[in-house]
Motif scaffolding. Sequence first.
Motif, PDB file in Angstrom:
ATOM      1  N   ARG A   1      45.940 -40.083 -17.654  1.00  0.00           N
ATOM      2  CA  ARG A   1      47.238 -40.433 -17.095  1.00  0.00           C
ATOM      3  C   ARG A   1      48.109 -41.001 -18.213  1.00  0.00           C
ATOM      4  N   ILE A   2      49.272 -40.421 -18.412  1.00  0.00           N
ATOM      5  CA  ILE A   2      50.170 -40.808 -19.499  1.00  0.00           C
ATOM      6  C   ILE A   2      51.294 -41.681 -18.950  1.00  0.00           C
ATOM      7  N   HIS A   3      51.454 -42.856 -19.552  1.00  0.00           N
ATOM      8  CA  HIS A   3      52.498 -43.815 -19.185  1.00  0.00           C
ATOM      9  C   HIS A   3      53.865 -43.150 -19.183  1.00  0.00           C
ATOM     10  N   LYS A   4      54.652 -43.424 -18.181  1.00  0.00           N
ATOM     11  CA  LYS A   4      56.028 -42.950 -18.092  1.00  0.00           C
ATOM     12  C   LYS A   4      56.892 -44.157 -17.770  1.00  0.00           C
ATOM     13  N   ALA A   5      57.981 -44.341 -18.500  1.00  0.00           N
ATOM     14  CA  ALA A   5      58.834 -45.519 -18.309  1.00  0.00           C
ATOM     15  C   ALA A   5      59.456 -45.518 -16.912  1.00  0.00           C
TER      16      ALA A   5
ATOM     17  N   LYS B   1      53.474 -46.223 -13.423  1.00  0.00           N
ATOM     18  CA  LYS B   1      54.178 -44.942 -13.349  1.00  0.00           C
ATOM     19  C   LYS B   1      53.628 -44.063 -14.464  1.00  0.00           C
ATOM     20  N   PHE B   2      53.214 -42.851 -14.101  1.00  0.00           N
ATOM     21  CA  PHE B   2      52.560 -41.996 -15.097  1.00  0.00           C
ATOM     22  C   PHE B   2      52.786 -40.526 -14.776  1.00  0.00           C
ATOM     23  N   THR B   3      52.466 -39.712 -15.758  1.00  0.00           N
ATOM     24  CA  THR B   3      52.401 -38.268 -15.555  1.00  0.00           C
ATOM     25  C   THR B   3      50.962 -37.860 -15.821  1.00  0.00           C
TER      26      THR B   3
ATOM     27  N   SER C   1      62.246 -46.142 -14.057  1.00  0.00           N
ATOM     28  CA  SER C   1      63.704 -46.022 -14.074  1.00  0.00           C
ATOM     29  C   SER C   1      64.333 -47.395 -13.813  1.00  0.00           C
TER      30      SER C   1
END
Length: 199
Positions: free
Chosen positions: A115-119, A105-107, A121
């Motif tokens: 691509r930046i890691h996104k925690a 999951k990334f933004t 849900s």
Amino acid sequence: MPTKAPEDRYDAAPFVPEDAGLDVLRRAAAECRGCPLHRAATRTVFGTGSTEARVMLVGEQPGDQEDRQGRPFVGPAGKLLDRALAEAGIDPSGAYVTNAVKHFKFTQAEPGKRRIHKAPSLREMTACGPWLAAELALVEPELIVILGATAGKALLGSSFRVSQVRGTVLEEEIHGRPERLVPTVHPSAVLRADDRESA
């Protein structure tokens, strides 16, 4: 009220074959559409290692390199994890390594940018839970090492705080089985720390 389309459900259970071996699980996971994370990910990143492993390491989710290569812990955090295992006298090849969530999951600000890691849900972690349950049932590890908050929440619930239980041995029922767990920080948190050695 209209029913949700299958791709809007958050449940991997329909994709998990019963009583399957590791190779069958891995192939089935590649077809999982149990939550929307599969849409942007390059590939499913399933666990690796022996089903005879005494130790199972559970991370959070694949990172950028893991997503590209299709294997867990192959990026900088994986190199640090291998070093930590070697220092603890554990052969990394003798452990089973996986993640609580199987898709990255990334933004991304723009196409072609980093691509930046996104925690993930709690809903995404819960949706992926049947894969982790299947891995636990196959490996039956003597010890589960929880790497980070997301892995802890996926296994122990939303009230989990790694800072409160880091380094302690917990005995909990996980997916219907009694398990021994040791929570610690994720290697990527160590890499981001100002003082890496103390982290």
